[in-house]
Every structure is written in C-alpha cells, then in structure tokens.
Write an enzyme that holds these catalytic residues in place. Structure first.
Site, PDB file in Angstrom:
ATOM      1  N   LYS A  76       0.859  -1.179   0.000  1.00 23.30           N
ATOM      2  CA  LYS A  76       0.000   0.000   0.000  1.00 23.30           C
ATOM      3  C   LYS A  76       0.898   1.232   0.000  1.00 23.30           C
ATOM      4  O   LYS A  76       1.926   1.253   0.691  1.00 23.30           O
ATOM      5  CB  LYS A  76      -0.892  -0.038   1.251  1.00 23.30           C
ATOM      6  N   SER A 151      -9.648   1.860   2.879  1.00 22.36           N
ATOM      7  CA  SER A 151      -8.787   2.622   2.014  1.00 22.36           C
ATOM      8  C   SER A 151      -7.746   1.782   1.268  1.00 22.36           C
ATOM      9  O   SER A 151      -7.130   2.271   0.332  1.00 22.36           O
ATOM     10  CB  SER A 151      -8.041   3.682   2.838  1.00 22.36           C
ATOM     11  N   SER A 175      -9.850  -0.630   7.037  1.00 20.90           N
ATOM     12  CA  SER A 175      -9.309  -0.539   5.677  1.00 20.90           C
ATOM     13  C   SER A 175      -8.600  -1.769   5.138  1.00 20.90           C
ATOM     14  O   SER A 175      -8.243  -1.802   3.959  1.00 20.90           O
ATOM     15  CB  SER A 175      -8.360   0.647   5.568  1.00 20.90           C
TER      16      SER A 175
END
Ligand code: GLN
Length: 483
Positions: A76, A151, A175
């Site tokens: 990420k 997210s 997330s």
C-alpha cells in the site's frame, strides 16, 4: 501461473517448477495488460522486482528456503519505500521519494519478498471506497462499476484480480477487512502493536495497524509472519514473541466458543448478508464450534466516537504537511501565511480537509471535553464490552460490512453515508483487537465478508478458524469474470 497462492508459489519455487524471475515477469505483464481497467497501482517497480526476484532465485540456489523467498507482493502506498515514490494517495506527496524503508517493507524484503509496486489507496487512508485518491478511483474486479472498498482498495483489487497473490494493507477503522470483504479476499488486522508502524505514514496513530491481504487464510499467515514482531523504532510496538502462524492453521474447532452479538443484526444490515452470515455460523457449527448469543451494548456509539478520535489524531499528524517541512508547496506564495494556506489547500483533497477541520474543532479549547474526551471514554466502554464478551467466548463473529460494494460515486455527496459502512469494523480498532474478514458468499454477484474478532494477540486463532472454514467452503476460490 497467476492463479497461484503464496503457499503454492512457495512449493513451486522449492520444487524448481519455475523461478521467481519467471513468475515476476508473468505478473508484471499481467499488470500491464489488465491494471488499466482497475487502476490498482500508483507506481510499478519493475526494475526493483526483477533485481529482487533474481536475488531470491540465487538464495534458493544456495540452499536457502522460506515461504516468502521469491514471493511477489505489493505495498500500500503509505509504507515508505526507499528511493521510490510514497504518495499516500495524495497530491501532497506526489513527488515524495522516501529516504528509508518502513520496517514492514524492510522485513519482507529481507525474507525475500519481491515488490512489484505500490498500490492505490484513499488519500491518507481516509475513506471506505478508494475514491478519494489523487490518482483516481480504483474499480472492483467483480464489477467495474462498483467500488472495491477502501482505504486499501488498490491492494484489494490487485489481489482479487489475480495480478499478484498478496499485498500489504493498513487498517485504522476497517481498511484491510472492508476492502477484503468487498473483493472476496481474506484480510487480517493484527492486534495494535503486533506490526511495526515505523515508516507507515500516520493517519490516526492510536488506531493504525498494518496487516496482510490475500486470497486465503493460509496466505495471510505467511505474509503476517513476515510483517509481525517487535520494533524498537515504534514505541507502541509490543515485545511479544511471534508464534508460527502457519503451524497453528490445522487446530480442531471442536468446542470453540463463537459469540454472535445480537446488536450486529439490526436494521442497517442487508438481510441477504445476514443470511450468508448465518450460513457461515452453521458451517462452523458443523466443524464443532459452539454458538452463543452475546451483547456489545456500546456498539451504537462506535461510529461517532471513531469519527471524533480518528480526525483529531489526523489533524495533528497532518500538520507536518505544510509545504515547508514536508509536502507540496504552492507556486509564488505572497507571504508565509499564503504559503501555508495555499500549499495545504491545493495539496490536500476535500475528504482530508474535512477531517482536518473536524479534528481541529474537536481538539480546540472549549470543545475538547465535550468531544475528544467524551469519545475517549466511549472507547474505554467499547473495550470493556469486548473484555466481558471474551470471558464467555473465544471468537466473535458477524458481518464485515452492512452492505455489499456500492456503485462508484454513489456516496460521494454524503460522506456520513460512507462512514456508516464502517459500523462493524471500527470497534476492533478502538479496542486494539485483531480482526479478520473472509469470503462468505455473494449478493447480486458481489462478494460478502464474514468478520471474526479475537482477544489480543490471538491472530493465530483467527487464521486457524478461517483456514478450517476455507477447507470446507469454496467462496474464497471464486474468480471474478475477466480476470
Ligand atoms: N473508512 C474509515 C475511515 O475513513 C477507515 C479507514 C482506514 O481504516 N484507514 O476513516
């Protein structure tokens, strides 16, 4: 080859069926071909990947082994990667090349993992749909008209589309678990302090935790093994030994006490999801688990408490991005105040600005007691609810999300509607507990997740339950059409 899981890749590499370099080339080609539809990557790191793959092949040729040696992954884009853009999904950090590797990145690289790239995400990890990214929305491979969750939506979409077997994510309020649920993956948020936050760009420091996203619990065990552990650079990292997560996957579920909170099945839950959750309860009962109804009476206060605490911490964490110390600087500032105002006004997107304003307000003199302090007290009540529940049960089970993925843009004009989607995930962050989401079926062709929560440091128990469930169900093996 792109269908292989981390566990299968480890076996294939050990048996010399293929090399890490071959596999890496196949996946990079697949990303180049298919990712334009999904937008799951912000940056690709082809050169680094090939260098790491060759090095892993050489280590294997020298007799080394290891489940992650030569395994392709992605990070990420809020994990700092030395010399590589680390954008946090924001214009603010569009040209930020991190000067060092996050502990998670360094640990996985040392274990021999191959980094294919950095995945798309909501700006500064604020969101549940991956629509607030400066680099554009990510599409859900199960339906390109739908969001993948957020997210960590880029990691989720990429793994679900079989662009790679696993990726890192972070979970401040859901997330990892929520995008895993919306894309048919298994994702685990570890206990707060289990995985180092050093080099992980902070959203809300008392809630943030990195963890694995993959298609199976078995693979989450492998990736978590490489991520977890004490780190003297992170003062909230906990000095507890890391158990062998893969070794405990096959424990029997006979007599396992599963608590199902009655508050979970309230009006906001899609009844079709409720039915799938009941089916997964039945499947676990067949494996020997004992089901008990429990109560988490303060759950109704979780969303308001979270949406005070998280923005409050964010407003403080994000103050460093001022165009002087860190981040984007506006052109031709008239004076210092203009520089601050325009750098932050132009560098941050609307959702981040909204959270900074809410957070600064909640922390301001006169409102601190009414909002921030009150929210912290609720946080303690929520933790106490869990402690009481875990005196009676070993695992808590429920839906990961109240609804399946929504259409792109559907909640853009109403941020609170998106906040409500976090109702089942944020309590684990407020209490610091580990949680896992795993595939539980489909509604209108869109994946649904079941969430398991466990006491502190019982990640092994979560993975064990999920693995046994996956040996007896096949939801997690379903592949989105076109991928
Ligand atoms: N959707 C939640 C939020 O927007 C959680 C995000 C996260 O876990 N990073 O704050």
């Amino acid at each position: 080859m792109h269908q292989l899981t981390l566990a299968e890749i480890a076996r294939g590499l050990a048996d010399k069926k293929f090399s890490s370099e071959e596999l890496t080339k196949v996946l990079l080609a697949r990303i180049a071909q298919l990712d334009p539809q999904l937008n799951s990557f912000i940056s690709l790191t082809e050169d680094l990947a090939l260098t790491q793959a060759k090095a892993a092949d050489a280590r294997r040729a020298n007799g080394e082994s290891g489940a992650l040696l030569g395994a392709p992954i992605a990070h990420k884009d809020l994990f700092c990667t030395q010399g590589i853009r680390t954008s946090c999904g924001s214009k603010m950090l569009d040209n930020f090349k991190a000067p060092y590797d996050a502990t998670v990145v360094a640990k996985l690289a040392a274990a021999g993992a191959v980094t294919l790239g950095k995945t798309n995400m909501d700006e500064f990890a604020m969101g549940s749909a991956n629509e607030s990214s400066y680099y554009g929305a990510v599409k859900n491979p199960w339906s390109l008209e739908h969001v993948p969750g957020g997210s960590s939506g880029g990691s989720a979409a990429a793994v679900a589309a079989r662009l790679l077997p696993a990726a890192t994510g972070t979970d401040t309020g859901g997330s990892i678990r929520q995008p895993a649920a919306l894309t048919n993956l298994t994702g685990l948020k570890p206990t707060y302090g289990r995985v180092s936050r050093w080099g992980m760009i902070a959203y809300a420091s008392s809630l943030d935790q990195g963890g694995p996203m993959a298609r199976t619990a078995e693979d989450c065990a492998i990736l978590l093994q490489g991520m977890a552990g004490f780190d003297p650079n992170d003062s909230t990292s906990i000095d507890e030994p890391v158990p062998d997560y893969s070794a405990s996957l096959n424990g029997s579920l006979q007599g396992l006490r599963i608590g199902v909170p009655k508050e979970y099945f309230s009006a906001g839950l899609d009844p079709r999801i409720a039915e799938l959750i009941h089916n997964s309860v039945k499947a676990l009962e067949k494996l020997g688990a004992v089901i008990k109804e429990i109560s988490l009476p303060n759950m109704q206060h979780a969303i308001p408490a979270y949406y005070v605490i998280a923005p409050a911490e964010a407003s403080s964490n994000l103050s460093r991005f001022d165009g002087v110390r860190f981040g984007y600087r506006c052109e031709d500032p008239k004076n210092l105040e203009d520089l601050y105002k325009r750098s932050r006004g132009e560098g941050f997107g609307p959702e981040v600005q909204r959270r900074i304003m809410v957070g600064a307000y909640a922390l301001s003199a006169g409102y601190y007691d009414a909002y921030y302090l009150k929210a912290q007290k609720i946080r303690r009540l929520i933790k106490n609810d869990f402690m009481a529940a875990f005196n009676e049960v070993d695992i808590i089970l429920g839906p990961t999300t109240p609804n399946p993925a929504w259409k792109l843009g559907a909640k853009n004009s109403d941020p609170v509607a998106a906040y409500l989607e976090d109702v089942y995930t944020i309590t684990a962050n407020l209490a610091g507990l580990p949680g896992l989401s795993m595939p539980a079926g489909f509604v209108d062709g869109l994946p649904v997740g079941v969430q398991l929560l466990a006491p502190y440091f019982q990640e092994g128990r979560l993975l064990n339950v999920a693995h046994q469930y996956q040996l007896n169900t096949d939801w997690h093996t379903r592949t989105p059409t076109g991928f």
